[in-house]
Design a protein around this motif. Structure first.
Motif, short mmCIF file in Angstrom:
data_model
loop_
_atom_site.label_atom_id
_atom_site.label_comp_id
_atom_site.label_asym_id
_atom_site.label_seq_id
_atom_site.Cartn_x
_atom_site.Cartn_y
_atom_site.Cartn_z
N ARG A 181 1.66 5.71 -1.59
CA ARG A 181 1.78 5.31 -0.18
C ARG A 181 2.33 3.89 -0.11
O ARG A 181 1.84 2.99 -0.78
CB ARG A 181 0.42 5.36 0.50
N CYS A 236 1.52 -1.11 -1.86
CA CYS A 236 1.45 0.33 -2.12
C CYS A 236 0.13 0.70 -2.78
O CYS A 236 -0.60 -0.15 -3.29
CB CYS A 236 2.65 0.80 -2.94
N THR A 253 1.05 11.19 -5.71
CA THR A 253 1.31 10.71 -4.36
C THR A 253 1.09 9.21 -4.27
O THR A 253 0.03 8.71 -4.65
CB THR A 253 0.41 11.43 -3.33
N GLU A 297 2.71 0.86 2.48
CA GLU A 297 2.11 0.41 3.73
C GLU A 297 2.74 -0.88 4.22
O GLU A 297 3.09 -1.75 3.43
CB GLU A 297 0.61 0.12 3.54
N TYR A 341 -1.88 4.54 -4.63
CA TYR A 341 -1.75 5.94 -5.05
C TYR A 341 -3.10 6.60 -4.86
O TYR A 341 -4.12 5.93 -4.66
CB TYR A 341 -1.25 6.06 -6.50
N TRP A 386 -8.14 6.55 -2.61
CA TRP A 386 -6.96 5.70 -2.74
C TRP A 386 -7.26 4.53 -3.67
O TRP A 386 -8.37 3.99 -3.66
CB TRP A 386 -6.52 5.17 -1.37
N LYS A 420 4.18 5.24 4.74
CA LYS A 420 4.96 6.41 4.33
C LYS A 420 4.43 6.86 2.98
O LYS A 420 4.27 6.07 2.06
CB LYS A 420 6.44 6.05 4.22
N ASP A 421 4.14 8.17 2.87
CA ASP A 421 3.70 8.76 1.61
C ASP A 421 4.88 9.46 0.95
O ASP A 421 5.74 10.02 1.63
CB ASP A 421 2.58 9.78 1.84
N THR A 422 4.90 9.43 -0.37
CA THR A 422 5.94 10.15 -1.11
C THR A 422 5.38 10.62 -2.44
O THR A 422 4.39 10.08 -2.93
CB THR A 422 7.20 9.28 -1.33
N ARG A 423 6.04 11.62 -3.01
CA ARG A 423 5.67 12.11 -4.33
C ARG A 423 6.25 11.17 -5.38
O ARG A 423 7.31 10.59 -5.17
CB ARG A 423 6.23 13.51 -4.54
#
Length: 146
Positions: free
Chosen positions: A59, A102, A57, A61, A104, A110, A70-73
């Motif tokens: 992110r 960004c 994951t 920002e 992870y 984080w 927004k978070d994404t795989r």
């Protein structure tokens, strides 16, 4: 076998560094933009975040508003040592022209944020007479307005 005091000190320092490295902060990811960080208005751009392998994951920002994220795989591994996530902005605008970074996540922690990436949108009209004429509150007597 007994250790000399300087040998013992060296062993203690080595163990201390190992423990700190295991408990320390996660390495910073990198951030870039494809095709570039300077994009004409209305065109797509992909912001790419890269971090160590094994993280799922990421992110993205908005640096000016950390509540805007927004978070994404992770989309794909880049070999055995790196993973990347891709964030598509289908059409850039004045609202997407900002500074991004960004991160992870690993086990609810984080990573440090990446360096800042400034997304610059070109072709944005400034508030001149022509753009004032197209606004709903413009007056016909303004120079150049018909």
């Amino acid at each position: 076998m007994s250790l000399h005091p300087t040998g013992l000190l060296g062993l203690v320092l080595l163990l201390g560094q190992t423990i700190c490295a295991q408990e320390g902060t996660l390495p910073r990811p990198s951030i870039s933009a494809e095709p570039d960080s300077v994009i004409p208005r209305g065109r797509p751009v992909t912001i790419v975040c890269r971090g160590p392998a094994g993280f799922k994951t990421f992110r993205l920002e908005n640096e000016e508003d950390t509540n805007d994220f927004k978070d994404t795989r992770a989309s794909s591994p880049l070999g055995p040592h790196q993973t990347e996530a891709r964030f598509l902005i289908p059409a850039v605008s004045e609202g997407t022209a900002t500074h991004y970074r960004c991160r992870y996540i690993k086990e609810h922690v984080w990573s440090e944020p990446s360096e800042s990436l400034e997304l610059v949108v070109t072709g944005v009209q400034t508030q001149g007479w022509a753009s004032l004429c197209s606004t709903p509150w413009s007056f016909p007597q303004r120079p150049g307005c018909s």
